[in-house]
Design a protein around this motif. Structure first.
Motif, PDB file in Angstrom:
ATOM      1  N   GLN A   6       0.903  -1.478  -0.136  1.00  0.00           N
ATOM      2  CA  GLN A   6      -0.147   0.255  -0.251  1.00  0.00           C
ATOM      3  C   GLN A   6       1.099   1.548   0.088  1.00  0.00           C
ATOM      4  N   GLY A   7       1.675   0.748   1.162  1.00  0.00           N
ATOM      5  CA  GLY A   7       2.952   2.476   0.611  1.00  0.00           C
ATOM      6  C   GLY A   7       3.533   2.913  -1.371  1.00  0.00           C
ATOM      7  N   ALA A   8       3.556   1.276  -0.996  1.00  0.00           N
ATOM      8  CA  ALA A   8       4.777   1.573  -2.197  1.00  0.00           C
ATOM      9  C   ALA A   8       3.620   2.290  -3.513  1.00  0.00           C
ATOM     10  N   ALA A   9       2.359   2.097  -3.669  1.00  0.00           N
ATOM     11  CA  ALA A   9       1.568   2.184  -4.633  1.00  0.00           C
ATOM     12  C   ALA A   9       0.585   3.561  -4.627  1.00  0.00           C
ATOM     13  N   GLY A  10       0.797   4.299  -2.862  1.00  0.00           N
ATOM     14  CA  GLY A  10       1.083   5.130  -2.762  1.00  0.00           C
ATOM     15  C   GLY A  10       2.296   6.317  -3.088  1.00  0.00           C
ATOM     16  N   LEU A  11       3.322   5.934  -2.825  1.00  0.00           N
ATOM     17  CA  LEU A  11       3.996   6.350  -3.014  1.00  0.00           C
ATOM     18  C   LEU A  11       4.182   6.772  -5.149  1.00  0.00           C
ATOM     19  N   LEU A  12       4.050   5.689  -5.534  1.00  0.00           N
ATOM     20  CA  LEU A  12       3.991   5.623  -6.889  1.00  0.00           C
ATOM     21  C   LEU A  12       2.979   6.863  -7.143  1.00  0.00           C
ATOM     22  N   ARG A  13       1.714   6.846  -6.911  1.00  0.00           N
ATOM     23  CA  ARG A  13       0.421   7.938  -7.268  1.00  0.00           C
ATOM     24  C   ARG A  13       0.605   9.058  -6.533  1.00  0.00           C
ATOM     25  N   ALA A  14       1.893   9.610  -5.873  1.00  0.00           N
ATOM     26  CA  ALA A  14       2.228  10.409  -4.886  1.00  0.00           C
ATOM     27  C   ALA A  14       3.181  10.773  -6.271  1.00  0.00           C
ATOM     28  N   LEU A  15       4.301  10.035  -7.292  1.00  0.00           N
ATOM     29  CA  LEU A  15       5.210  10.692  -8.221  1.00  0.00           C
ATOM     30  C   LEU A  15       4.038  10.722  -9.250  1.00  0.00           C
ATOM     31  N   LEU A  16       3.065  10.040  -9.813  1.00  0.00           N
ATOM     32  CA  LEU A  16       3.094  10.565 -11.147  1.00  0.00           C
ATOM     33  C   LEU A  16       1.772  11.637 -11.149  1.00  0.00           C
ATOM     34  N   ARG A  17       1.006  12.205  -9.525  1.00  0.00           N
ATOM     35  CA  ARG A  17       0.819  13.356  -9.562  1.00  0.00           C
ATOM     36  C   ARG A  17       1.572  14.659  -9.506  1.00  0.00           C
ATOM     37  N   THR A  18       2.728  14.918  -8.528  1.00  0.00           N
ATOM     38  CA  THR A  18       3.797  15.846  -8.705  1.00  0.00           C
ATOM     39  C   THR A  18       4.106  15.686 -10.344  1.00  0.00           C
ATOM     40  N   ALA A  19       4.095  14.809 -11.390  1.00  0.00           N
ATOM     41  CA  ALA A  19       4.842  14.813 -12.905  1.00  0.00           C
ATOM     42  C   ALA A  19       3.529  15.332 -13.600  1.00  0.00           C
ATOM     43  N   ALA A  20       2.492  15.034 -13.209  1.00  0.00           N
ATOM     44  CA  ALA A  20       1.476  15.910 -14.279  1.00  0.00           C
ATOM     45  C   ALA A  20       1.059  17.119 -14.148  1.00  0.00           C
ATOM     46  N   LEU A  21       1.410  17.510 -12.601  1.00  0.00           N
ATOM     47  CA  LEU A  21       1.505  19.344 -11.706  1.00  0.00           C
ATOM     48  C   LEU A  21       2.394  19.603 -12.387  1.00  0.00           C
ATOM     49  N   PHE A  22       3.499  19.604 -12.858  1.00  0.00           N
ATOM     50  CA  PHE A  22       4.534  19.762 -13.753  1.00  0.00           C
ATOM     51  C   PHE A  22       3.717  20.127 -15.125  1.00  0.00           C
ATOM     52  N   THR A  23       3.234  19.281 -15.606  1.00  0.00           N
ATOM     53  CA  THR A  23       2.873  18.283 -16.986  1.00  0.00           C
ATOM     54  C   THR A  23       1.647  20.042 -17.009  1.00  0.00           C
ATOM     55  N   GLU A  24       0.855  19.904 -16.615  1.00  0.00           N
ATOM     56  CA  GLU A  24      -0.331  20.816 -16.683  1.00  0.00           C
ATOM     57  C   GLU A  24       0.728  22.592 -16.824  1.00  0.00           C
ATOM     58  N   THR A  25       0.926  22.413 -15.444  1.00  0.00           N
ATOM     59  CA  THR A  25       1.764  24.293 -15.377  1.00  0.00           C
ATOM     60  C   THR A  25       3.146  24.479 -16.256  1.00  0.00           C
ATOM     61  N   GLY A  26       3.402  22.807 -17.128  1.00  0.00           N
ATOM     62  CA  GLY A  26       4.423  23.543 -18.519  1.00  0.00           C
ATOM     63  C   GLY A  26       3.314  23.892 -19.232  1.00  0.00           C
ATOM     64  N   ARG A  27       2.173  23.815 -19.785  1.00  0.00           N
ATOM     65  CA  ARG A  27       1.377  23.836 -21.142  1.00  0.00           C
ATOM     66  C   ARG A  27       0.410  25.011 -20.755  1.00  0.00           C
ATOM     67  N   ALA A  28       0.251  25.227 -19.075  1.00  0.00           N
ATOM     68  CA  ALA A  28      -0.816  26.886 -18.846  1.00  0.00           C
ATOM     69  C   ALA A  28       0.688  27.873 -18.691  1.00  0.00           C
ATOM     70  N   VAL A  29       1.671  27.620 -18.730  1.00  0.00           N
ATOM     71  CA  VAL A  29       2.161  29.320 -18.793  1.00  0.00           C
ATOM     72  C   VAL A  29       2.864  28.549 -20.674  1.00  0.00           C
ATOM     73  N   PHE A  30       3.061  28.054 -21.148  1.00  0.00           N
ATOM     74  CA  PHE A  30       2.949  28.465 -22.299  1.00  0.00           C
ATOM     75  C   PHE A  30       2.108  28.599 -23.683  1.00  0.00           C
ATOM     76  N   GLN A  31       0.785  28.445 -23.264  1.00  0.00           N
ATOM     77  CA  GLN A  31      -0.105  28.998 -23.176  1.00  0.00           C
ATOM     78  C   GLN A  31      -0.557  30.196 -23.397  1.00  0.00           C
ATOM     79  N   ASP A  32      -0.336  30.339 -22.030  1.00  0.00           N
ATOM     80  CA  ASP A  32      -0.366  32.203 -21.355  1.00  0.00           C
ATOM     81  C   ASP A  32       0.770  32.878 -22.313  1.00  0.00           C
ATOM     82  N   HIS A  33       1.945  32.682 -22.312  1.00  0.00           N
ATOM     83  CA  HIS A  33       2.503  33.524 -23.549  1.00  0.00           C
ATOM     84  C   HIS A  33       3.503  33.008 -24.802  1.00  0.00           C
ATOM     85  N   PHE A  34       2.676  31.829 -25.263  1.00  0.00           N
ATOM     86  CA  PHE A  34       2.668  31.691 -26.432  1.00  0.00           C
ATOM     87  C   PHE A  34       3.083  33.182 -27.449  1.00  0.00           C
TER      88      PHE A  34
END
Length: 134
Positions: A6-34
């Protein structure tokens, strides 16, 4: 599922959530300043240290947001920063360590939020500064 699984699964979900947040931020900044901003995800999952983040290329500057998380002996470690042009640290999150997976996930989520929250404003200031200097 046992506690370790359960701990390993939670850790994996958190890492994926973190990667997704950085991706969303990158796309948003790109769209704001294209077309003035390009973005690239930072994703290195090999070895004992995981690197997740976002690299932004804008006129005259490079801005990197990065979290480094790893395992040392019997504890998880984490640190993060926002670095301008490879040397000027704009934001440094303090190194933290814990042997508790749930606590580590909380810190990881908080660090990801603290790094991504100021991204749009920071890039906006750099773009304005460039425009005034042109």
């Amino acid at each position: 599922m046992d506690a370790n699984s359960q701990g390993a699964a939670g850790l994996l979900r958190a890492l994926l959530r973190t990667a997704a947040l950085f991706t969303e931020t990158g796309r948003a900044v790109f769209q704001d300043h294209f077309p003035h901003v390009r973005w690239t995800p930072v994703s290195d999952l090999g070895g004992h240290t995981v690197r997740l983040g976002l690299e932004l290329a804008l006129p005259g500057h490079e801005l990197v947001f990065e979290i480094r998380a790893g395992m040392e002996e019997d504890r998880f470690t984490i640190e993060g920063d926002m670095v301008l042009d490879g040397e000027a640290v704009q934001l440094a999150l303090p190194p933290a360590a814990t042997s508790d997976v749930e606590r580590f996930v909380v810190v990881l989520d908080r660090y990801a939020e603290e790094l991504t929250a100021p991204a749009r404003a920071h890039v906006g200031m750099l773009i304005e500064s460039f425009a005034r200097g042109s």
